[in-house]
Design an enzyme around this catalytic site. Structure first.
Site, PDB file in Angstrom:
ATOM      1  N   LEU A  64       0.826  -1.209   0.000  1.00 50.50           N
ATOM      2  CA  LEU A  64       0.000   0.000   0.000  1.00 50.50           C
ATOM      3  C   LEU A  64       0.859   1.257   0.000  1.00 50.50           C
ATOM      4  O   LEU A  64       2.039   1.218   0.350  1.00 50.50           O
ATOM      5  CB  LEU A  64      -0.918  -0.045   1.226  1.00 50.50           C
ATOM      6  N   PRO A  65       0.267   2.394  -0.384  1.00 51.52           N
ATOM      7  CA  PRO A  65       1.076   3.605  -0.593  1.00 51.52           C
ATOM      8  C   PRO A  65       1.644   4.242   0.677  1.00 51.52           C
ATOM      9  O   PRO A  65       2.737   4.794   0.636  1.00 51.52           O
ATOM     10  CB  PRO A  65       0.107   4.581  -1.274  1.00 51.52           C
ATOM     11  N   THR A  95       6.029   0.509   2.352  1.00 49.51           N
ATOM     12  CA  THR A  95       7.046   1.275   3.073  1.00 49.51           C
ATOM     13  C   THR A  95       6.328   2.349   3.880  1.00 49.51           C
ATOM     14  O   THR A  95       5.715   3.262   3.317  1.00 49.51           O
ATOM     15  CB  THR A  95       8.052   1.919   2.104  1.00 49.51           C
ATOM     16  N   LYS A 170      14.917  -0.126   6.025  1.00 53.38           N
ATOM     17  CA  LYS A 170      14.672   0.516   4.730  1.00 53.38           C
ATOM     18  C   LYS A 170      14.853   2.031   4.806  1.00 53.38           C
ATOM     19  O   LYS A 170      15.515   2.622   3.959  1.00 53.38           O
ATOM     20  CB  LYS A 170      13.282   0.183   4.195  1.00 53.38           C
ATOM     21  N   LYS A 245       9.498  10.708  -0.340  1.00 52.24           N
ATOM     22  CA  LYS A 245       8.629  10.005   0.620  1.00 52.24           C
ATOM     23  C   LYS A 245       9.488   9.317   1.698  1.00 52.24           C
ATOM     24  O   LYS A 245       9.207   9.454   2.897  1.00 52.24           O
ATOM     25  CB  LYS A 245       7.784   8.950  -0.110  1.00 52.24           C
TER      26      LYS A 245
END
Lengths: 295, 295
Positions: A64-65, A95, A170, A245
């Site tokens: 998902l975003p 993420t 990450k 992001k």
């Protein structure tokens, strides 16, 4: 294995297709009907909600975003936790910020579900080729259980520690990547302004203490590496807005942890500037263009 | 070969000794008498000035602390150009700003001398072991002529282009190094604050897009690499004040070239802060201590 796959965009779509190819039975959900249709065309079954998709599954995978989407898809009335049968394994490959990842994993745990955060690197190319890297935050037993499944979508499946540590790995890696790319862009731009050949300078850096992935594999100076995005007009690759992001997640997490990230915050601002100038869709190595003098 | 060696400090001393060991005849000069005595003890001849040292030499090599010293030693009344015989080859291994390197090389050229800038990396350990890297700015013919001689003091002799480009390569590489080290320090510090094991995080970074020398060879987090300065209290290695000097050269050169180095300038300020807090003599990877929360 019966898998529910929720979130079938640029990353989730090809990941789900690789699971179908590997022989798994997929029930899928996405808010975009065309994304669902594409998976149904290769043999998946459509569900009307995340809840319904999860009901049929042994494993739920989400891609998902952002954090609010993850919260809603797992914790909402029509969400995964409301539908999943006891013993279902949950894997979120989105993420998102580590705090949300831990909050959702804790909510899942309270309801008796084991949940792993497993964000990826490797981009849409890696998703299609099944060569993604998965950074997995999960208890050791859970990690061993999900590893073979993730192996159908990726090449490197790395255990980072308990819940949330996949997200931590990450965002820390990508924050460093964002910083190093600006550093290489500044060094290359300065060197050329001072009269050294860019290929010669890159060659020296790549065998010296400035050596890094952003220079030896992804050099932002056009023509230094024929296969890097810089040599094809900064198309393809890892978009500036995606880097932005990740730097936003890293700087937000740093604020929560009261950790100083002077360079990380500066990098976030520089990519924001590049994006604001209209280059958000270009590869993030286009940051070198921000440094260029207008002739 | 008859060589004049001027500047016999922590770097120049061992470099000159390696030339004596290789069988060359050295005439030496330094403002510190003890430095001269140490070379005389291994077979060199003392001269009373740079001018007198140069008079006896086929090749003059200088290793000096900064740009004003280089100007004075080459261009002063008691300097190299005033004493050297026609045809003498000049090599400056000091790390100075590229503009001064070009100015001195041009002055030498006007007087009929060929001059190379050849700054080094590898530190005092590399100087003693004869394993330095030389970054050489010189016309191709001159480079070929000085290469064998530099090979007695170093392992990698790299041609960077015309006069001044040796300095350009060095300050660009070291600016990037300074930036990347802060980036690794921020990423490691943030990751640990967010609950990941430092060795696990370093392992992930080192096989991902954040990969760099500052992480995989010189990680600033204590205990990640047993042989890095971080694991021995930030002793030895490359001093914070030396990194600060190189970042000062890089940011000064960037101002002259009107090149933007946002990260380079920020790194310069952060190492200045570390030095101001009393850590100037510690290895530059101690920058991670600046980020640490006081318990």
């Amino acid at each position: 294995m019966k898998i529910a796959f929720i979130g079938l965009g640029n990353m989730g779509g090809p990941m789900a297709r690789n699971l179908v190819k590997a022989g798994h039975t997929l029930t899928v959900f996405d808010v975009v009907k065309a994304n669902v249709d594409a998976l149904v065309a290769v043999g998946a079954t459509a569900a009307g909600s995340a809840k319904h998709a999860a009901a049929a599954a042994e494993v739920v995978i989400t891609m998902l975003p952002s954090s609010p989407h993850v919260k809603s898809v797992y914790l909402g009335d029509e969400g995964v936790l409301a539908g999943a049968a006891a013993g279902t394994t949950l894997i979120d490959s989105s993420t998102i910020d580590p705090a949300t990842a831990r909050e959702v994993a804790a909510a899942a745990s309270t309801r008796g579900f084991a949940m792993a955060d497993a964000p990826v690197s490797g981009g849409t190319g890696g998703a299609e080729a099944g060569t993604l890297t998965f950074m997995v935050g999960a208890e050791p037993q859970l990690f061993e259980r999900v590893k073979p499944l993730l192996g159908h979508m990726g090449k490197n499946i790395v255990h980072c520690g308990g819940a949330g540590t996949g997200q931590v790995a990450k965002i820390c890696n990508n924050m460093l990547l964002g910083i190093a790319m600006v550093g290489v862009a500044e060094a290359m731009n300065l060197g050329v302004a001072l009269g050294i050949d860019p290929k010669v300078l890159a060659g020296i850096i790549n065998t010296s203490s400035g050596r890094c992935w952003s220079s030896d594999t992804y050099n932002p100076y056009p023509g230094v590496l024929p296969n890097a995005p810089a040599s094809r007009g900064y198309t393809g690759g890892f978009g500036t807005d995606l880097m932005l992001k990740d730097l936003g997640l890293a700087t937000d997490a740093a604020k929560q942890a009261k950790a100083s990230v002077v360079m990380g915050a500066t990098a976030q601002q520089l990519y924001q500037l590049l994006s604001s100038q209209g280059a958000g869709a270009q590869d993030f190595s286009a940051i070198i263009n921000l440094l260029r003098k207008t002739p």
